[in-house]
Every structure is written in C-alpha cells, then in structure tokens.
Design a protein around this motif. Structure first.
Motif, PDB file in Angstrom:
ATOM      1  N   UNK A 194      -6.107  12.035 -31.195  1.00  0.00           N
ATOM      2  CA  UNK A 194      -4.975  11.229 -31.630  1.00  0.00           C
ATOM      3  C   UNK A 194      -3.763  11.419 -30.735  1.00  0.00           C
ATOM      4  N   UNK A 195      -3.029  10.354 -30.533  1.00  0.00           N
ATOM      5  CA  UNK A 195      -1.795  10.475 -29.774  1.00  0.00           C
ATOM      6  C   UNK A 195      -0.627  10.435 -30.732  1.00  0.00           C
ATOM      7  N   UNK A 196      -0.124  11.614 -31.018  1.00  0.00           N
ATOM      8  CA  UNK A 196       0.980  11.706 -31.954  1.00  0.00           C
ATOM      9  C   UNK A 196       2.239  12.094 -31.180  1.00  0.00           C
ATOM     10  N   UNK A 197       3.383  11.842 -31.787  1.00  0.00           N
ATOM     11  CA  UNK A 197       4.656  12.236 -31.164  1.00  0.00           C
ATOM     12  C   UNK A 197       4.976  13.636 -31.641  1.00  0.00           C
ATOM     13  N   UNK A 198       4.844  14.631 -30.718  1.00  0.00           N
ATOM     14  CA  UNK A 198       4.879  16.020 -31.181  1.00  0.00           C
ATOM     15  C   UNK A 198       6.192  16.405 -31.859  1.00  0.00           C
ATOM     16  N   UNK A 215       7.635  19.286 -37.537  1.00  0.00           N
ATOM     17  CA  UNK A 215       7.243  18.477 -36.374  1.00  0.00           C
ATOM     18  C   UNK A 215       5.731  18.543 -36.217  1.00  0.00           C
ATOM     19  N   UNK A 216       5.129  17.393 -35.920  1.00  0.00           N
ATOM     20  CA  UNK A 216       3.677  17.318 -35.873  1.00  0.00           C
ATOM     21  C   UNK A 216       3.078  18.260 -34.831  1.00  0.00           C
ATOM     22  N   UNK A 262      -4.422  19.404 -39.678  1.00  0.00           N
ATOM     23  CA  UNK A 262      -3.339  18.616 -40.274  1.00  0.00           C
ATOM     24  C   UNK A 262      -2.963  17.440 -39.398  1.00  0.00           C
ATOM     25  N   UNK A 263      -3.012  17.647 -38.084  1.00  0.00           N
ATOM     26  CA  UNK A 263      -2.743  16.509 -37.184  1.00  0.00           C
ATOM     27  C   UNK A 263      -3.748  15.394 -37.457  1.00  0.00           C
ATOM     28  N   UNK A 322      -1.526   7.645 -40.753  1.00  0.00           N
ATOM     29  CA  UNK A 322      -0.946   6.559 -39.976  1.00  0.00           C
ATOM     30  C   UNK A 322      -1.847   5.326 -40.049  1.00  0.00           C
ATOM     31  N   UNK A 323      -3.158   5.558 -39.976  1.00  0.00           N
ATOM     32  CA  UNK A 323      -4.094   4.429 -40.091  1.00  0.00           C
ATOM     33  C   UNK A 323      -4.035   3.835 -41.500  1.00  0.00           C
ATOM     34  N   UNK A 324      -3.922   4.703 -42.509  1.00  0.00           N
ATOM     35  CA  UNK A 324      -3.929   4.217 -43.897  1.00  0.00           C
ATOM     36  C   UNK A 324      -2.653   3.463 -44.264  1.00  0.00           C
TER      37      UNK A 324
END
Ligand code: ADP
Ligand code: MG
Length: 287
Positions: free
Chosen positions: A100-104, A162-163, A170-171, A178-180
C-alpha cells in the motif's frame, strides 16, 4: 471442469463480479485460459494457485488494468469488459494493494477522512480537504462515517497516530479502510496477509469477517496462505497453469485430489500441513 459459477448465489440475486471465459495471452504464454468465476453478494471468495498460475493476471483483468484476449467481465450483471479501472471504481469495485502507498505523516483518521471526501465530497477534493491551517473540519455525517469505519477496523485507539509509525498489520487495515470508505460493493484483496505475523494475520481475518457482516460488501482475495483462505472463504477457486482446476467450498477444495496433486507438484507436505492447520482452526471455531 466446466465453467464454475458459485453455487452460493441465491435465486434472484445477481453476482457482484464475474469473469466469464476470460483468456489472457502474452505472446505465446496463456496466462489465463477460459477462466470463469463469480463473486456473489455478501461472500468472501478465494483465488489460490501456485506461482505463475495466473492469479495476478486475472486480478488485473477484473480491475480493468488489462483487456482480456477473450471473454468478459461483468459487474452486477453489466458488461464492464471495456470499462476503464476508474469507471469500475465508480461502479463499486474496490481494491487494495500488496504494497500500500500510504502517506506516512498523515494520521489514520486523516487517511480515512480523505477517502471519505473523495467518495462524498465535491469534485475539487484536494482544495476541499486542506486549507492553509490543515484539514478543513468535516460535517457531523462525515465524522460519524469515519468513526464507524475506524471502529469496524479496530483502529480507534490509533486514530491520531501517524500511519508511518504503525506496524504493518495496522497499515494493512488503514489501506483496507481507505478502500472501504469508497463504499464498494466488491473488493479485490491482493495478499492481505503478506508480511504479517500470525497474530496480525488473525486480526486482519477477524476484521475482514466483520466488515462483510456489517457492510454487506463482497470480497475476492488472492492469498498464498492456504490455511487463511480455507478458514475465511465461503468459496474457493484454484488456478493452475492459467486454468481453473477446482472450485468449491473449503471442504470440497480441501479434499480435491487435483488440488492436492497440482498445487505443490510432487511436494504436497506443505499443503497438507496447511490444510490440517485450517481444519484445526475450523474445529476450534465450532467448539
Ligand atoms: P500468479 O499471480 O498466479 O503468480 P501471474 O498472473 O503473475 O501468476 O502470471 C501468469 C503467467 O503469465 C506466468 O507465466 C507469467 O510469467 C506470465 N505473465 C504475467 N504477466 C506477463 C506479462 N506482462 N508479459 C508476459 N508474460 C506475463
Ligand atoms: Mg501474482
């Protein structure tokens, strides 16, 4: 085997997603060979098979990243074979990625707020989300939707972390959230347990079950962990060399000699062990 349509679709119900005779060739390689599968409403369907079996290729055909050489993809009975990935998302197809590409630096809650505003907000999402002071406050409805979602995902206690500081398990759940938030009717999950330890995997499985029960979303997941698939899925399709070699309930697939023979070639020990583990899990659950 003939075209496999899940036996679980109730009369009068329409499958959320189907592949109908999908063939995908890359030059001389037939990555998917006349594959048909169905994801009925409110179900968790698994797609397993050895490396190179064609799972990722089928996923990209279903999500619209690749146009099949032959065959069709339907969503809710409508032919979407020629629709773009974005058009499929708008029709209710969600997906998560193995990496996944999350904003850390953004918090869990902020990720879900952004996803919620993409779904419910205006078209100018980014200027609508961020002002020079930071996030614009949301409406009461938005707060409610985001809080409910965090609750189903067991993320409430880390809402403001923060992610980037969270463990991978958890990430994965943030990515799922985010998908849901887009309120999909069917979700494609690419290896939801990859890289997770046993406890994190168990947590993800519990969340997936809850989300299906609470939100009525359907899921199609590709997964290496056979025990996880056997314990979680209502229905399982098995691919080998691009073709479906079996489809059925976990019990049916578990006892299918073609699966035992083909899945790991001559070395069936690993599969047997995984299958035994999954039987043990099921026994524990029914006690
Ligand atoms: P899986 O995800 O089950 O491991 P893949 O769908 O990735 O399998 O691959 C199925 C087959 O298609 C493999 O033989 C793979 O080498 C081939 N393949 C996948 N993508 C491409 C591509 N872009 N070009 C050529 N061959 C491909
Ligand atoms: Mg793959």
């Amino acid at each position: 085997m003939t075209a496999a349509t899940s036996a679980r679709t109730e009369p009068g119900e329409i499958d959320r997603l189907t592949a109908d005779g999908v063939t995908m060739r890359f030059g001389g390689i037939v990555a998917c060979n006349n594959v048909s599968l169905a994801v009925p409403p409110r179900s968790i369907v698994g797609l397993i098979g050895p490396n190179g079996a064609g799972k990722s290729t089928l996923f990209s055909v279903l999500s619209g990243l690749r146009r099949p050489t032959n065959g069709h993809v339907h969503m809710g009975g409508d032919d979407v074979t020629k629709s773009s990935p974005q058009a499929r998302v708008r029709r209710g197809l969600g997906r998560t990625f193995q990496h996944p590409e999350l904003f850390t630096e953004l918090s869990v809650r902020e990720h879900l707020v952004i996803a919620d505003r993409v779904r419910h907000g205006t078209r100018r999402v980014w200027t609508d989300i961020v002002t020079w002071r930071g996030f614009r406050p949301g409406s009461a409805e938005e707060d409610q939707r985001v809080d409910t979602l965090m609750d189903s995902l067991d993320l409430t206690r880390v809402a403001h972390s923060p992610v980037g500081a969270l463990p991978l398990g958890m990430m994965r759940l943030v990515e799922l959230g985010r998908a849901l938030a887009a309120e999909p009717s069917v979700l494609l999950l690419d290896e939801p347990s990859s890289g997770l330890d046993t406890q994190e995997t168990a947590d993800v499985v519990e969340v997936l079950r809850r989300v299906v029960a609470e939100r009525g979303v359907s899921m199609l997941l590709v997964e290496h962990d056979v025990a996880l698939v056997m314990g979680l899925c209502d229905y399982i399709y098995v691919l080998d060399f691009g073709a479906l070699i079996a489809a059925g309930t976990p019990d049916e697939v578990r006892n299918d000699p073609a699966v035992r023979a083909a899945y790991l070639g001559t070395d069936t020990e690993e599969l047997e062990e995984a299958i035994d583990r999954s039987s043990a899990d099921l026994d524990e659950e029914t006690v």
